[in-house]
Design an enzyme around this catalytic site. Structure first.
Site, PDB file in Angstrom:
ATOM      1  N   CYS A  21       0.832  -1.211   0.000  1.00 33.84           N
ATOM      2  CA  CYS A  21       0.000   0.000   0.000  1.00 33.84           C
ATOM      3  C   CYS A  21       0.862   1.254   0.000  1.00 33.84           C
ATOM      4  CB  CYS A  21      -0.925  -0.012   1.215  1.00 33.84           C
ATOM      5  SG  CYS A  21      -1.879   1.501   1.380  1.00 33.84           S
TER       6      CYS A  21
ATOM      7  N   CYS B 293      -0.365   4.107   2.156  1.00 32.48           N
ATOM      8  CA  CYS B 293      -0.117   3.950   3.594  1.00 32.48           C
ATOM      9  C   CYS B 293       1.352   4.196   3.931  1.00 32.48           C
ATOM     10  CB  CYS B 293      -0.477   2.539   4.068  1.00 32.48           C
ATOM     11  SG  CYS B 293      -1.985   1.876   3.387  1.00 32.48           S
ATOM     12  N   ASP B 294       2.256   3.694   3.092  1.00 30.65           N
ATOM     13  CA  ASP B 294       3.667   3.626   3.497  1.00 30.65           C
ATOM     14  C   ASP B 294       4.626   4.451   2.633  1.00 30.65           C
ATOM     15  OD1 ASP B 294       2.930   1.784   5.480  1.00 30.65           O
ATOM     16  OD2 ASP B 294       2.962   0.151   4.038  1.00 30.65           O
TER      17      ASP B 294
END
Ligand code: NDP
Length: 306
Positions: free
Chosen positions: A135, A138-139
């Site tokens: 992701c 997200c990261d």
């Protein structure tokens, strides 16, 4: 009999919320169990440019928040819990929640969606969250000025790669063939972006690193040889698997685990059980098609209860 519901919806992506909105407006007082990742896959994306009704790009999490609010406003009861077990083959179906509660219901709409697929290779599990992710939204932030790779050649891989160029100094797309399957418009954006490179005909075979990912072993399937490549981060974007393990041995599924429904319908192999969205659709997999199927399922539930 007042504790027996008309309809319980499992899952809170576009299919689940749309089913809830239609069921609530039909006065069926739906219950929606939101699951582990409320809002579904769209909560881990950024720009959405293809959901009709919005001139400018909107944010995935915002869209899901709007759908949730809309479903609540029209009369949906949302339970923030996870279904652990189901019993669906009787007239009154039972959903066993992780908080110990049991929901009894005349009909069920399954909207559990799909989850990111992993390669299943050495050190993959160990290094997740330590340089390895599925992701970018997200990261991606953790890879400022670093060199990262994205594995895959579909729309997800293309979008992840483009997103990562906001942070990384270089993004290498590693694809097992020499052609992307991503939409043409995304392919053009990738090619135009100076930060993006391609490694064609290449398969990642192993992740290296003790505490953090340090390098990968790549197999060049054209030259038939392996090589090592230093890398700061890897994002796996090779598609999704339907979240159907809960229904195994109860509902008919295809070989890939997608729930089978009757033609032009969301009706599953069990009476009173319907399925909508990515959990039954491996072809389109779009927010708008999932929402459309959620609507279909609610209308079919209404008819079934009559
Ligand atoms: P796709 O199935 O479209 O693509 C998966 C990619 O991963 C393919 O290029 C495939 O290679 C590759 N792949 C699969 N398994 C492996 C493996 N074991 N090793 C190496 N590579 C592998 O998945 P996506 O998640 O990209 O997209 C899913 C659906 O969602 C699609 O319909 C897509 O259009 C849609 N989508 C739409 C978006 C949008 O409209 N904005 C955004 C994201 C997704 P190969 O090509 O060789 O098969």
């Amino acid at each position: 009999m007042s504790n027996i519901n008309n309809v319980a919806i499992i899952g809170s992506g576009p299919a689940g919320y749309t089913a809830a909105i239609y069921a609530a407006r039909a006065n069926l007082k739906p219950i929606l169990v939101s699951g582990i990742q409320p809002g579904g896959q769209l909560t881990i994306t950024t720009d959405v440019e293809n959901y009709p009704g919005y001139e400018n790009p909107i944010q995935g999490p915002w869209l899901m928040d709007q759908m949730q609010k809309q479903s609540l406003l029209v009369g949906t009861s949302i339970i923030n819990s996870h279904v652990e077990k189901v019993k669906l083959d009787e007239d009154i179906k039972k959903l066993y929640l992780d908080n110990g509660k049991i929901i009894e219901t005349k009909t069920v709409i399954i909207c559990t969606g799909a989850q990111a697929r992993w390669l299943g290779i050495e050190n993959e599990q160990k290094l997740q969250g330590h340089g390895l992710s599925a992701c970018a939204t997200c990261d991606g932030f953790f890879f400022k000025d670093k060199i990262v790779a994205v594995i895959g050649g579909g729309n997800t891989a293309a979008e992840e790669a483009l997103f990562l160029t906001k942070f990384a100094s270089k993004v290498i797309i590693i694809h097992r063939r020499d052609k992307l399957r991503a939409e043409k418009i995304l392919q053009e954006r990738l090619i135009e972006n100076d930060k993006i490179d391609f490694l064609w005909n290449s398969e990642v075979k192993k992740f290296h690193g003790d505490m953090e990912l340090t390098s990968i072993e790549v197999f060049d399937n054209k030259e038939n040889k392996n090589f090592n490549m230093d890398i700061d981060g890897v994002f796996v974007a090779i598609g999704h698997d339907p979240a159907t393990s809960l229904f195994k041995d109860q509902i008919d599924m295809d070989d890939n685990g997608y729930i089978l429904t009757k033609p032009d319908s969301t009706q599953t192999s069990l009476s009173g059980v319907f399925a909508a969205g990515d959990v039954k659709d491996k072809i389109y997999r779009q927010a708008v098609t999932a929402a459309g199927m959620g609507c279909m399922a609610a209308l079919e539930v209404e008819k079934y209860l009559e």
